[in-house]
Design an enzyme around this catalytic site. Structure first.
Site, PDB file in Angstrom:
ATOM      1  CE  LYS A  39     -18.978 -10.917  43.994  1.00 40.07           C
ATOM      2  NZ  LYS A  39     -19.123 -10.013  45.152  1.00 40.07           N
ATOM      3  NE  ARG A 137     -19.351  -4.874  51.192  1.00 39.51           N
ATOM      4  CZ  ARG A 137     -18.865  -5.820  50.411  1.00 39.51           C
ATOM      5  NH1 ARG A 137     -17.839  -5.584  49.630  1.00 39.51           N
ATOM      6  NH2 ARG A 137     -19.400  -7.043  50.400  1.00 39.51           N
ATOM      7  CE1 TYR A 258       6.049   5.538  26.228  1.00 37.99           C
ATOM      8  CE2 TYR A 258       4.674   3.724  27.013  1.00 37.99           C
ATOM      9  CZ  TYR A 258       5.025   4.632  26.014  1.00 37.99           C
ATOM     10  OH  TYR A 258       4.357   4.612  24.820  1.00 37.99           O
ATOM     11  CG  MET A 311      -2.845   0.246  26.052  1.00 37.84           C
ATOM     12  SD  MET A 311      -3.606   1.492  25.001  1.00 37.84           S
ATOM     13  CE  MET A 311      -3.712   2.885  26.115  1.00 37.84           C
TER      14      MET A 311
END
Length: 375
Positions: A39, A137, A258, A311
Protein backbone atom coordinates in the site's frame (compact mmCIF):
# COMPACT_ATOMS: atom_id res chain seq x y z
CA UNK A 1 28.60 12.03 -5.59
CA UNK A 2 27.85 14.06 -8.70
CA UNK A 3 24.22 14.17 -9.76
CA UNK A 4 22.96 13.94 -13.33
CA UNK A 5 22.67 17.47 -14.64
CA UNK A 6 19.22 19.01 -14.64
CA UNK A 7 17.45 16.19 -12.86
CA UNK A 8 17.52 17.43 -9.28
CA UNK A 9 17.60 14.84 -6.53
CA UNK A 10 18.23 11.16 -7.18
CA UNK A 11 16.10 8.55 -5.41
CA UNK A 12 17.46 5.03 -5.82
CA UNK A 13 15.42 1.93 -4.92
CA UNK A 14 17.35 -1.31 -4.53
CA UNK A 15 14.95 -4.02 -5.67
CA UNK A 16 17.52 -6.67 -4.84
CA UNK A 17 17.56 -5.53 -1.21
CA UNK A 18 13.76 -5.54 -1.20
CA UNK A 19 13.76 -9.14 -2.44
CA UNK A 20 16.37 -10.19 0.11
CA UNK A 21 14.32 -8.62 2.90
CA UNK A 22 11.24 -10.59 1.84
CA UNK A 23 13.22 -13.82 1.70
CA UNK A 24 14.70 -13.18 5.15
CA UNK A 25 11.24 -12.61 6.63
CA UNK A 26 9.91 -15.65 4.82
CA UNK A 27 12.51 -17.78 6.60
CA UNK A 28 11.43 -16.35 9.97
CA UNK A 29 7.76 -16.97 9.27
CA UNK A 30 8.55 -20.65 8.61
CA UNK A 31 5.23 -22.53 8.25
CA UNK A 32 3.16 -19.41 7.57
CA UNK A 33 2.68 -17.87 4.14
CA UNK A 34 4.54 -14.57 3.81
CA UNK A 35 2.52 -11.89 2.07
CA UNK A 36 3.75 -8.41 1.09
CA UNK A 37 2.08 -5.13 2.01
CA UNK A 38 2.47 -2.74 -0.94
CA UNK A 39 0.00 0.00 0.00
CA UNK A 40 0.95 3.69 -0.22
CA UNK A 41 2.85 3.16 -3.46
CA UNK A 42 4.78 0.31 -1.81
CA UNK A 43 5.82 2.63 1.02
CA UNK A 44 7.05 5.22 -1.45
CA UNK A 45 9.18 2.84 -3.52
CA UNK A 46 6.79 2.43 -6.47
CA UNK A 47 4.01 -0.14 -6.36
CA UNK A 48 4.54 -1.65 -9.83
CA UNK A 49 8.29 -2.19 -9.60
CA UNK A 50 8.22 -3.25 -5.95
CA UNK A 51 5.40 -5.74 -6.52
CA UNK A 52 7.21 -7.32 -9.44
CA UNK A 53 10.42 -7.66 -7.43
CA UNK A 54 8.57 -9.16 -4.46
CA UNK A 55 6.76 -11.58 -6.75
CA UNK A 56 10.05 -12.62 -8.33
CA UNK A 57 11.39 -13.22 -4.83
CA UNK A 58 8.50 -15.56 -4.07
CA UNK A 59 5.61 -13.47 -2.74
CA UNK A 60 2.19 -14.47 -4.05
CA UNK A 61 -0.15 -12.64 -1.67
CA UNK A 62 -0.31 -8.84 -1.63
CA UNK A 63 -2.13 -6.34 0.56
CA UNK A 64 -3.15 -2.90 -0.69
CA UNK A 65 -5.30 -0.21 0.89
CA UNK A 66 -7.52 0.82 -2.01
CA UNK A 67 -8.99 -0.81 -5.11
CA UNK A 68 -6.94 1.59 -7.26
CA UNK A 69 -3.79 0.20 -5.69
CA UNK A 70 -5.16 -3.28 -6.23
CA UNK A 71 -5.64 -2.59 -9.92
CA UNK A 72 -2.06 -1.34 -10.18
CA UNK A 73 -0.78 -4.61 -8.71
CA UNK A 74 -3.14 -6.63 -10.89
CA UNK A 75 -1.82 -4.91 -14.03
CA UNK A 76 1.74 -5.78 -12.98
CA UNK A 77 0.98 -9.29 -11.70
CA UNK A 78 -1.93 -11.07 -13.40
CA UNK A 79 -1.66 -14.13 -11.13
CA UNK A 80 -1.24 -12.39 -7.75
CA UNK A 81 -3.68 -12.83 -4.85
CA UNK A 82 -4.64 -9.31 -3.80
CA UNK A 83 -6.45 -8.25 -0.62
CA UNK A 84 -7.89 -4.72 -0.30
CA UNK A 85 -7.54 -3.60 3.31
CA UNK A 86 -10.12 -0.79 3.08
CA UNK A 87 -12.70 -3.45 2.32
CA UNK A 88 -15.54 -3.02 -0.12
CA UNK A 89 -16.29 0.46 -1.39
CA UNK A 90 -20.07 0.96 -1.68
CA UNK A 91 -21.31 0.02 -5.13
CA UNK A 92 -17.91 -1.25 -6.25
CA UNK A 93 -18.44 -5.02 -6.02
CA UNK A 94 -18.43 -5.49 -9.79
CA UNK A 95 -15.07 -3.73 -10.03
CA UNK A 96 -13.54 -6.01 -7.41
CA UNK A 97 -14.87 -9.06 -9.23
CA UNK A 98 -13.60 -7.91 -12.64
CA UNK A 99 -10.15 -7.21 -11.21
CA UNK A 100 -10.12 -10.34 -9.04
CA UNK A 101 -9.60 -8.32 -5.87
CA UNK A 102 -10.50 -9.68 -2.45
CA UNK A 103 -12.07 -7.13 -0.09
CA UNK A 104 -11.17 -7.33 3.58
CA UNK A 105 -14.71 -6.96 4.89
CA UNK A 106 -14.99 -5.05 8.17
CA UNK A 107 -18.66 -4.20 8.70
CA UNK A 108 -22.07 -5.79 8.40
CA UNK A 109 -22.91 -3.34 5.60
CA UNK A 110 -19.91 -4.50 3.58
CA UNK A 111 -20.67 -8.12 4.30
CA UNK A 112 -24.30 -7.85 3.18
CA UNK A 113 -23.36 -6.10 -0.06
CA UNK A 114 -20.71 -8.69 -0.88
CA UNK A 115 -22.96 -11.62 -0.06
CA UNK A 116 -25.78 -10.11 -2.14
CA UNK A 117 -23.43 -9.96 -5.12
CA UNK A 118 -22.41 -13.58 -4.54
CA UNK A 119 -26.07 -14.64 -4.47
CA UNK A 120 -26.88 -12.55 -7.55
CA UNK A 121 -24.14 -14.24 -9.56
CA UNK A 122 -24.35 -17.62 -7.84
CA UNK A 123 -20.62 -17.47 -7.11
CA UNK A 124 -18.78 -17.47 -3.76
CA UNK A 125 -16.36 -14.64 -4.51
CA UNK A 126 -13.43 -14.65 -2.07
CA UNK A 127 -12.96 -12.15 0.74
CA UNK A 128 -11.33 -11.83 4.15
CA UNK A 129 -12.94 -10.74 7.42
CA UNK A 130 -11.25 -8.17 9.65
CA UNK A 131 -12.10 -8.09 13.38
CA UNK A 132 -11.16 -5.25 15.70
CA UNK A 133 -9.46 -6.79 18.74
CA UNK A 134 -8.53 -3.53 20.43
CA UNK A 135 -7.05 -0.93 18.09
CA UNK A 136 -10.45 0.72 17.52
CA UNK A 137 -10.15 1.37 13.83
CA UNK A 138 -11.94 -0.49 11.03
CA UNK A 139 -13.17 -4.00 11.72
CA UNK A 140 -16.11 -6.01 12.89
CA UNK A 141 -16.66 -5.61 16.61
CA UNK A 142 -16.01 -8.71 18.66
CA UNK A 143 -19.67 -8.96 19.64
CA UNK A 144 -20.53 -9.24 15.93
CA UNK A 145 -18.53 -12.43 15.41
CA UNK A 146 -21.43 -14.77 16.09
CA UNK A 147 -23.73 -12.68 13.90
CA UNK A 148 -21.20 -12.81 11.05
CA UNK A 149 -20.80 -16.57 11.47
CA UNK A 150 -24.53 -17.21 11.50
CA UNK A 151 -25.04 -15.05 8.41
CA UNK A 152 -22.45 -16.85 6.30
CA UNK A 153 -23.52 -20.28 7.55
CA UNK A 154 -27.02 -19.68 6.21
CA UNK A 155 -25.53 -19.16 2.75
CA UNK A 156 -22.76 -21.73 3.00
CA UNK A 157 -20.14 -19.00 2.45
CA UNK A 158 -16.62 -19.18 3.92
CA UNK A 159 -14.04 -16.38 3.89
CA UNK A 160 -10.51 -16.95 2.68
CA UNK A 161 -9.15 -15.67 5.97
CA UNK A 162 -9.99 -13.97 9.27
CA UNK A 163 -7.58 -11.30 10.42
CA UNK A 164 -6.89 -8.55 12.93
CA UNK A 165 -4.19 -5.99 13.62
CA UNK A 166 -2.08 -5.30 16.70
CA UNK A 167 -1.92 -1.84 18.26
CA UNK A 168 1.47 -2.23 19.98
CA UNK A 169 3.37 -4.83 17.97
CA UNK A 170 6.46 -2.61 17.84
CA UNK A 171 6.74 -3.00 21.64
CA UNK A 172 6.94 -6.81 21.97
CA UNK A 173 6.46 -6.91 25.74
CA UNK A 174 3.42 -4.64 25.76
CA UNK A 175 0.58 -6.38 27.59
CA UNK A 176 -1.90 -5.32 24.92
CA UNK A 177 -0.29 -7.73 22.45
CA UNK A 178 -1.16 -10.75 24.58
CA UNK A 179 -4.63 -9.38 25.23
CA UNK A 180 -5.28 -8.95 21.52
CA UNK A 181 -3.83 -12.39 20.81
CA UNK A 182 -6.30 -13.93 23.25
CA UNK A 183 -9.22 -11.98 21.82
CA UNK A 184 -8.22 -13.03 18.31
CA UNK A 185 -8.27 -16.61 19.52
CA UNK A 186 -11.91 -16.11 20.52
CA UNK A 187 -12.67 -14.88 17.02
CA UNK A 188 -10.92 -17.84 15.42
CA UNK A 189 -13.02 -20.19 17.53
CA UNK A 190 -16.09 -18.83 15.74
CA UNK A 191 -14.58 -19.73 12.35
CA UNK A 192 -12.98 -23.17 12.74
CA UNK A 193 -10.84 -24.28 9.84
CA UNK A 194 -10.53 -20.78 8.35
CA UNK A 195 -6.93 -19.50 7.90
CA UNK A 196 -5.94 -16.62 10.17
CA UNK A 197 -3.58 -13.63 9.97
CA UNK A 198 -2.49 -11.27 12.74
CA UNK A 199 1.21 -10.44 12.32
CA UNK A 200 2.63 -7.32 10.74
CA UNK A 201 6.42 -6.86 10.45
CA UNK A 202 6.96 -6.38 14.19
CA UNK A 203 4.74 -9.27 15.26
CA UNK A 204 6.39 -11.51 12.66
CA UNK A 205 9.75 -10.76 14.30
CA UNK A 206 8.44 -11.06 17.86
CA UNK A 207 7.29 -14.64 18.03
CA UNK A 208 5.54 -17.50 16.28
CA UNK A 209 2.51 -17.20 18.53
CA UNK A 210 1.44 -14.38 16.20
CA UNK A 211 2.16 -16.07 12.86
CA UNK A 212 -0.87 -18.30 12.26
CA UNK A 213 -1.33 -19.16 8.56
CA UNK A 214 -0.21 -15.84 7.01
CA UNK A 215 2.01 -12.94 8.02
CA UNK A 216 1.76 -9.45 6.51
CA UNK A 217 5.12 -7.61 6.61
CA UNK A 218 5.23 -4.03 5.44
CA UNK A 219 7.83 -1.61 6.84
CA UNK A 220 10.50 -4.30 7.29
CA UNK A 221 10.41 -5.14 3.59
CA UNK A 222 11.49 -1.59 2.78
CA UNK A 223 14.34 -1.52 5.29
CA UNK A 224 12.56 0.32 8.10
CA UNK A 225 12.73 -0.47 11.79
CA UNK A 226 9.78 -2.57 12.89
CA UNK A 227 10.58 -3.28 16.54
CA UNK A 228 11.45 -0.47 18.94
CA UNK A 229 14.63 -0.79 20.96
CA UNK A 230 16.20 -3.47 18.78
CA UNK A 231 18.87 -3.33 16.12
CA UNK A 232 17.21 -3.30 12.73
CA UNK A 233 18.27 -6.45 10.83
CA UNK A 234 16.78 -5.44 7.48
CA UNK A 235 18.75 -4.17 4.50
CA UNK A 236 18.20 -0.56 3.43
CA UNK A 237 16.22 -0.29 0.21
CA UNK A 238 16.17 3.45 -0.45
CA UNK A 239 18.96 5.95 -0.95
CA UNK A 240 18.43 9.63 -1.67
CA UNK A 241 20.88 12.27 -2.83
CA UNK A 242 19.86 15.88 -3.37
CA UNK A 243 21.73 18.64 -5.18
CA UNK A 244 23.98 21.20 -3.55
CA UNK A 245 23.09 24.49 -5.24
CA UNK A 246 25.54 26.84 -3.60
CA UNK A 247 28.23 27.04 -0.92
CA UNK A 248 28.35 30.36 0.86
CA UNK A 249 29.66 32.03 4.00
CA UNK A 250 27.84 33.22 7.09
CA UNK A 251 29.27 35.50 9.76
CA UNK A 252 29.01 35.27 13.53
CA UNK A 253 25.72 36.74 14.72
CA UNK A 254 23.90 36.35 11.41
CA UNK A 255 20.73 34.29 11.27
CA UNK A 256 19.76 31.48 8.92
CA UNK A 257 16.38 30.85 7.31
CA UNK A 258 12.81 31.98 7.89
CA UNK A 259 11.96 33.25 11.34
CA UNK A 260 15.64 33.79 12.24
CA UNK A 261 15.48 30.74 14.52
CA UNK A 262 19.18 29.88 14.14
CA UNK A 263 21.95 32.38 14.93
CA UNK A 264 25.49 31.55 13.86
CA UNK A 265 27.91 31.46 16.78
CA UNK A 266 30.97 31.39 14.52
CA UNK A 267 31.98 32.27 11.01
CA UNK A 268 30.58 29.38 9.01
CA UNK A 269 30.47 27.73 5.61
CA UNK A 270 26.95 26.87 4.50
CA UNK A 271 25.76 24.50 1.80
CA UNK A 272 22.37 25.29 0.29
CA UNK A 273 20.49 22.18 -0.85
CA UNK A 274 17.76 22.07 -3.50
CA UNK A 275 15.48 20.12 -1.21
CA UNK A 276 12.68 21.07 1.16
CA UNK A 277 9.35 20.10 2.63
CA UNK A 278 7.82 19.95 -0.85
CA UNK A 279 10.15 17.00 -1.41
CA UNK A 280 9.24 15.21 1.80
CA UNK A 281 11.86 16.70 4.15
CA UNK A 282 9.74 17.65 7.14
CA UNK A 283 9.89 21.10 8.70
CA UNK A 284 10.35 19.30 12.01
CA UNK A 285 13.87 18.49 10.78
CA UNK A 286 14.75 22.21 11.10
CA UNK A 287 17.68 23.00 13.39
CA UNK A 288 17.54 25.82 15.93
CA UNK A 289 20.02 26.97 18.56
CA UNK A 290 17.89 25.21 21.17
CA UNK A 291 17.27 21.98 19.28
CA UNK A 292 19.30 20.04 16.71
CA UNK A 293 17.58 19.13 13.48
CA UNK A 294 18.18 16.66 10.70
CA UNK A 295 21.50 15.74 9.16
CA UNK A 296 22.89 14.96 5.74
CA UNK A 297 26.15 13.39 4.58
CA UNK A 298 28.46 15.45 2.38
CA UNK A 299 31.79 14.07 1.23
CA UNK A 300 31.47 11.25 3.73
CA UNK A 301 30.88 13.44 6.78
CA UNK A 302 27.65 13.99 8.68
CA UNK A 303 26.65 17.67 8.61
CA UNK A 304 23.81 19.33 10.56
CA UNK A 305 20.78 21.09 9.13
CA UNK A 306 20.48 24.63 10.50
CA UNK A 307 17.60 27.08 10.27
CA UNK A 308 14.07 26.37 9.17
CA UNK A 309 13.56 24.02 6.26
CA UNK A 310 11.61 25.81 3.56
CA UNK A 311 9.56 24.54 0.65
CA UNK A 312 12.47 24.15 -1.73
CA UNK A 313 15.67 24.76 0.22
CA UNK A 314 17.59 23.42 3.20
CA UNK A 315 20.74 24.91 4.73
CA UNK A 316 23.52 22.71 6.09
CA UNK A 317 26.57 23.75 8.11
CA UNK A 318 29.65 22.37 6.34
CA UNK A 319 32.27 24.28 8.33
CA UNK A 320 33.70 21.06 9.76
CA UNK A 321 34.66 19.93 6.26
CA UNK A 322 37.48 22.48 6.35
CA UNK A 323 39.05 22.93 2.93
CA UNK A 324 37.24 19.87 1.53
CA UNK A 325 34.18 21.86 0.52
CA UNK A 326 31.67 20.55 -2.02
CA UNK A 327 30.95 22.20 -5.33
CA UNK A 328 27.56 23.10 -6.80
CA UNK A 329 26.10 20.05 -8.52
CA UNK A 330 27.41 17.57 -6.00
CA UNK A 331 24.92 15.43 -4.12
CA UNK A 332 24.22 15.44 -0.41
CA UNK A 333 23.14 12.07 0.99
CA UNK A 334 19.83 12.32 2.85
CA UNK A 335 19.19 8.58 3.00
CA UNK A 336 21.88 5.99 2.59
CA UNK A 337 24.49 3.87 4.39
CA UNK A 338 25.28 6.51 7.03
CA UNK A 339 21.79 7.93 7.55
CA UNK A 340 18.93 5.49 7.39
CA UNK A 341 15.20 6.02 7.20
CA UNK A 342 14.85 5.70 10.96
CA UNK A 343 17.75 8.05 11.69
CA UNK A 344 15.93 10.79 9.81
CA UNK A 345 12.64 9.82 11.42
CA UNK A 346 14.14 10.10 14.90
CA UNK A 347 15.53 13.53 14.08
CA UNK A 348 12.12 14.70 12.88
CA UNK A 349 10.13 13.22 15.76
CA UNK A 350 8.27 10.81 13.50
CA UNK A 351 8.51 7.22 12.25
CA UNK A 352 10.21 5.57 9.30
CA UNK A 353 6.82 4.85 7.70
CA UNK A 354 6.21 8.58 7.28
CA UNK A 355 9.68 9.24 5.90
CA UNK A 356 9.28 6.55 3.24
CA UNK A 357 5.72 7.40 2.23
CA UNK A 358 6.64 11.08 1.90
CA UNK A 359 9.24 10.43 -0.82
CA UNK A 360 7.17 12.04 -3.54
CA UNK A 361 9.50 14.91 -4.28
CA UNK A 362 11.14 16.19 -7.43
CA UNK A 363 13.52 13.30 -7.89
CA UNK A 364 15.05 11.30 -10.67
CA UNK A 365 13.86 7.86 -9.52
CA UNK A 366 16.06 4.94 -10.53
CA UNK A 367 15.82 1.22 -9.79
CA UNK A 368 18.75 -1.11 -9.27
CA UNK A 369 18.77 -4.88 -8.98
CA UNK A 370 15.65 -7.03 -9.12
CA UNK A 371 13.97 -9.86 -7.28
CA UNK A 372 15.60 -12.63 -9.27
CA UNK A 373 18.71 -12.98 -7.18
CA UNK A 374 20.16 -16.28 -5.94
CA UNK A 375 18.40 -17.56 -2.84
Amino acid sequence: MALTSGLGGQLSIDLGALARNWRALDKVSAGALTAAVVKADAYGTGIEMASKALHAAGARFFFVATPDEGMAVRAALPDAHIFVLYGLYPGAANLYIRQNLMPVLSSMTMLEEWLAKCVERNEAYPSAFHFDTGINRIGFRLNEASQVRERIERLGYAPQMVMSHLACADIPNHEKNRTQLALFGSVMAQFPGIPASLANSAALMSGRDYHFQMVRPGIALYGGRAVSGRKNPMQPVVTLHVPILQVTEGRTGETVGYGATYTLNRNSRLAILGYGYADGYFRSMSGTNARPGGKVVIRGKVCPVIGKISMDLTVVDVTELGADLPSPGEGAEVLGPQLGVDDQADAGGTIGYEVLTSLKGRYNRIYVGDGRLPK
